[in-house]
Design an enzyme around this catalytic site. Structure first.
Site, PDB file in Angstrom:
ATOM      1  N   HIS A  13       0.872  -1.192   0.000  1.00 39.87           N
ATOM      2  CA  HIS A  13       0.000   0.000   0.000  1.00 39.87           C
ATOM      3  C   HIS A  13       0.903   1.235   0.000  1.00 39.87           C
ATOM      4  O   HIS A  13       1.442   1.621   1.034  1.00 39.87           O
ATOM      5  CB  HIS A  13      -0.901   0.014   1.238  1.00 39.87           C
ATOM      6  CG  HIS A  13      -1.869   1.164   1.266  1.00 39.87           C
ATOM      7  ND1 HIS A  13      -3.206   0.991   1.581  1.00 39.87           N
ATOM      8  CD2 HIS A  13      -1.718   2.487   1.034  1.00 39.87           C
ATOM      9  CE1 HIS A  13      -3.813   2.162   1.538  1.00 39.87           C
ATOM     10  NE2 HIS A  13      -2.928   3.091   1.214  1.00 39.87           N
ATOM     11  N   LYS A  26      -9.159  -0.626  -5.825  1.00 37.14           N
ATOM     12  CA  LYS A  26      -9.245   0.046  -4.525  1.00 37.14           C
ATOM     13  C   LYS A  26     -10.627   0.647  -4.325  1.00 37.14           C
ATOM     14  O   LYS A  26     -11.117   1.399  -5.179  1.00 37.14           O
ATOM     15  CB  LYS A  26      -8.187   1.156  -4.453  1.00 37.14           C
ATOM     16  CG  LYS A  26      -8.217   1.986  -3.177  1.00 37.14           C
ATOM     17  CD  LYS A  26      -7.729   1.200  -1.965  1.00 37.14           C
ATOM     18  CE  LYS A  26      -7.925   1.969  -0.666  1.00 37.14           C
ATOM     19  NZ  LYS A  26      -6.739   2.628  -0.176  1.00 37.14           N
ATOM     20  N   HIS A  41     -10.527   0.842   1.799  1.00 41.01           N
ATOM     21  CA  HIS A  41     -10.346   1.856   2.852  1.00 41.01           C
ATOM     22  C   HIS A  41     -11.543   1.707   3.773  1.00 41.01           C
ATOM     23  O   HIS A  41     -12.660   2.109   3.425  1.00 41.01           O
ATOM     24  CB  HIS A  41     -10.263   3.268   2.265  1.00 41.01           C
ATOM     25  CG  HIS A  41     -10.025   4.310   3.323  1.00 41.01           C
ATOM     26  ND1 HIS A  41      -8.829   4.973   3.455  1.00 41.01           N
ATOM     27  CD2 HIS A  41     -10.808   4.756   4.333  1.00 41.01           C
ATOM     28  CE1 HIS A  41      -8.883   5.790   4.501  1.00 41.01           C
ATOM     29  NE2 HIS A  41     -10.085   5.679   5.046  1.00 41.01           N
ATOM     30  N   HIS A  56      -4.643  -0.692   5.919  1.00 37.17           N
ATOM     31  CA  HIS A  56      -4.243   0.073   7.111  1.00 37.17           C
ATOM     32  C   HIS A  56      -5.212  -0.125   8.276  1.00 37.17           C
ATOM     33  O   HIS A  56      -5.862   0.821   8.735  1.00 37.17           O
ATOM     34  CB  HIS A  56      -4.054   1.565   6.805  1.00 37.17           C
ATOM     35  CG  HIS A  56      -5.064   2.188   5.871  1.00 37.17           C
ATOM     36  ND1 HIS A  56      -6.413   2.075   6.048  1.00 37.17           N
ATOM     37  CD2 HIS A  56      -4.901   2.941   4.767  1.00 37.17           C
ATOM     38  CE1 HIS A  56      -7.028   2.722   5.087  1.00 37.17           C
ATOM     39  NE2 HIS A  56      -6.133   3.257   4.295  1.00 37.17           N
ATOM     40  N   HIS A  61       1.595   5.309  -1.733  1.00 37.77           N
ATOM     41  CA  HIS A  61       1.211   6.468  -2.548  1.00 37.77           C
ATOM     42  C   HIS A  61       2.474   7.088  -3.142  1.00 37.77           C
ATOM     43  O   HIS A  61       3.354   7.531  -2.400  1.00 37.77           O
ATOM     44  CB  HIS A  61       0.506   7.530  -1.698  1.00 37.77           C
ATOM     45  CG  HIS A  61      -0.782   7.054  -1.121  1.00 37.77           C
ATOM     46  ND1 HIS A  61      -1.998   7.241  -1.742  1.00 37.77           N
ATOM     47  CD2 HIS A  61      -1.050   6.368   0.022  1.00 37.77           C
ATOM     48  CE1 HIS A  61      -2.955   6.704  -1.002  1.00 37.77           C
ATOM     49  NE2 HIS A  61      -2.410   6.167   0.083  1.00 37.77           N
ATOM     50  N   ASP A  93       1.270   2.746   3.517  1.00 35.72           N
ATOM     51  CA  ASP A  93       0.433   3.931   3.313  1.00 35.72           C
ATOM     52  C   ASP A  93       1.288   5.194   3.364  1.00 35.72           C
ATOM     53  O   ASP A  93       0.817   6.251   3.799  1.00 35.72           O
ATOM     54  CB  ASP A  93      -0.712   4.013   4.336  1.00 35.72           C
ATOM     55  CG  ASP A  93      -1.822   4.941   3.865  1.00 35.72           C
ATOM     56  OD1 ASP A  93      -1.827   5.330   2.686  1.00 35.72           O
ATOM     57  OD2 ASP A  93      -2.680   5.294   4.690  1.00 35.72           O
TER      58      ASP A  93
HETATM   59  O1  DOR Z   1      -3.565   9.265   5.724  1.00 39.10           O
HETATM   60  C1  DOR Z   1      -3.926   8.953   4.594  1.00 39.10           C
HETATM   61  N1  DOR Z   1      -3.409   9.555   3.491  1.00 39.10           N
HETATM   62  N2  DOR Z   1      -4.879   8.038   4.456  1.00 39.10           N
HETATM   63  C2  DOR Z   1      -5.425   7.758   3.269  1.00 39.10           C
HETATM   64  O2  DOR Z   1      -6.293   6.931   3.211  1.00 39.10           O
HETATM   65  C3  DOR Z   1      -5.011   8.496   2.055  1.00 39.10           C
HETATM   66  C4  DOR Z   1      -3.675   9.042   2.192  1.00 39.10           C
HETATM   67  C5  DOR Z   1      -3.357  10.068   1.123  1.00 39.10           C
HETATM   68  O3  DOR Z   1      -3.576   9.785  -0.052  1.00 39.10           O
HETATM   69  O4  DOR Z   1      -2.860  11.141   1.471  1.00 39.10           O
HETATM   70 ZN    ZN Z   2      -3.455   5.062   1.480  1.00 36.20          ZN
END
Ligand code: DOR
Ligand code: ZN
Length: 347
Positions: free
Chosen positions: A14, A99, A136, A174, A16, A246
């Site tokens: 997971h 997702k 999520h 998460h 980003h 995450d």
């Molecule tokens: O803390 C988070 N940031 N939780 C999420 O589900 C998304 C993520 C984000 O994309 O910034």
């Molecule tokens: Zn995330």
């Protein structure tokens, strides 16, 4: 004397990576992973197979040469997602998962799902094809307290979805509560990712002595008993639990704001911190399962063929306090204690 721990190269189930300047700035920090499941919540979101393929190309272009990271792409599920497009993208090897964001639950989730019945045909097709659904898990009902949103989601949304589509493979992303851990432990065809930050902070870390925006993420960290349940699950050896950092970079000005956004940037230090947590729990021998084996098995993949070595030294590990992304800075997650585990690449 230094202690060494040699493990299969870890994966991140997971992650980003964002786009453009932020992608260029953060991607090198994940380059030493084996595989990473890449989140699709860009603006606009990655909704179709063609968009996922184009995003994968942008990620590969942003990585330095000769890196180990293989991005595994996901699609952002909407109420108008076409099951045929999902199946084709999976059959062509473009995507590894889909997702589900409840609309309004977190960063860039406005295009997410409001009426879960409307995505039933996609979920049925995914179950048939064995495509995992990454979830999520928070309700967005304003009447539900933010600290209860994960537990309520299980009862109101996740369990009904899993009953309606029994073969569907689900990753509860998460997970942050003892309730979530217990739900995952009681089921088949379900796994959960656990972030590094949820293993080390509870809600006091965010709120006591002043608001610490760099500890704010979603789902928000809960009480200490929930953190302990996460540590126990992660270090238990149960293959249903695996790493999903995450790692979610935001520019500092967007975090340090009157309405700061959610996300902890852990890509540079998550593995070192995990080693610390497992050492404290007397479970160093289980770190490889959590970081390098369980997630791959859930996704039906082999472990990475190569290894890394973690070395415990007297001198603490170091990483930058913040990194630069274009004109912005991004603060690296601070665990709040010295971490003595250093990473060496054996490749
Ligand atoms: O803390 C988070 N940031 N939780 C999420 O589900 C998304 C993520 C984000 O994309 O910034
Ligand atoms: Zn995330």
């Amino acid at each position: 004397m230094d202690t060494k721990l040699r493990i299969r190269r870890p994966d991140d189930w997971h992650l980003h990576l964002r786009d453009r300047e932020m992608l260029a700035a953060v991607a090198p920090w994940s380059a030493n992973l084996g595989r990473a499941i890449i989140m699709p919540n860009l603006v606009p979101p990655v909704v179709t197979g063609a968009e996922a393929a184009a995003y994968r190309d942008r990620i590969l272009a942003a990585l330095p040469e000769n890196v180990t990271l293989r991005p595994l792409m996901t699609l952002y599920l909407t109420e108008t997602t076409d099951p045929a497009d999902v199946l084709a993208a999976h059959a062509q090897g473009i995507i590894a998962a889909v997702k589900l964001y409840p609309a309004g639950a977190t960063t860039n989730s406005a295009s997410g799902v409001r009426d879960f019945d409307r995505v039933r045909p996609v979920l049925d097709a995914m179950a048939e094809a064995g495509i995992p659904l990454c979830v999520h898990g928070e309700v967005t009902d304003p009447a539900v307290d933010i600290f209860d949103r994960e537990a309520v989601f299980i009862d109101r949304v996740l369990d009904p979805i899993r009953r309606a589509t029994p073969g569907l493979r689900v990753v509860m992303e998460h997970v942050t509560t003892a309730d979530g851990v217990a739900y995952v432990q009681s089921g088949d065809n379900i796994g959960a990712t656990i972030t590094t930050h949820h293993l080390v902070i509870n809600r006091n870390h965010i709120l006591v002595g002043g608001i610490r925006p760099h500890y704010y993420c979603l789902p928000v960290a809960k009480r200490e008993n929930h953190r302990l349940a996460l540590v126990e699950a992660a270090t238990s050896g149960d293959p249903r639990f695996f790493t999903g950092t995450d790692s979610a970079p935001h520019p500092d000005h967007a975090k340090e704001s009157a309405c700061g956004c959610a996300g902890c940037f852990t890509a540079p230090n998550w593995l070192q911190i995990c080693a610390h947590v497992f050492e404290q729990a007397g479970a160093l021998d289980r770190l490889e399962g959590f970081a390098s084996l369980h997630g791959a098995a859930f996704y039906g993949l082999d472990p990475n063929p190569d290894h890394i070595t973690l070395t415990r030294r007297d001198t603490p590990a170091r990483w930058p306090e913040r990194i630069t992304a274009g004109d912005e800075t991004v603060t690296v997650f601070d665990p709040g204690f010295p971490v003595h585990w250093h990473i060496e690449d054996d490749a």
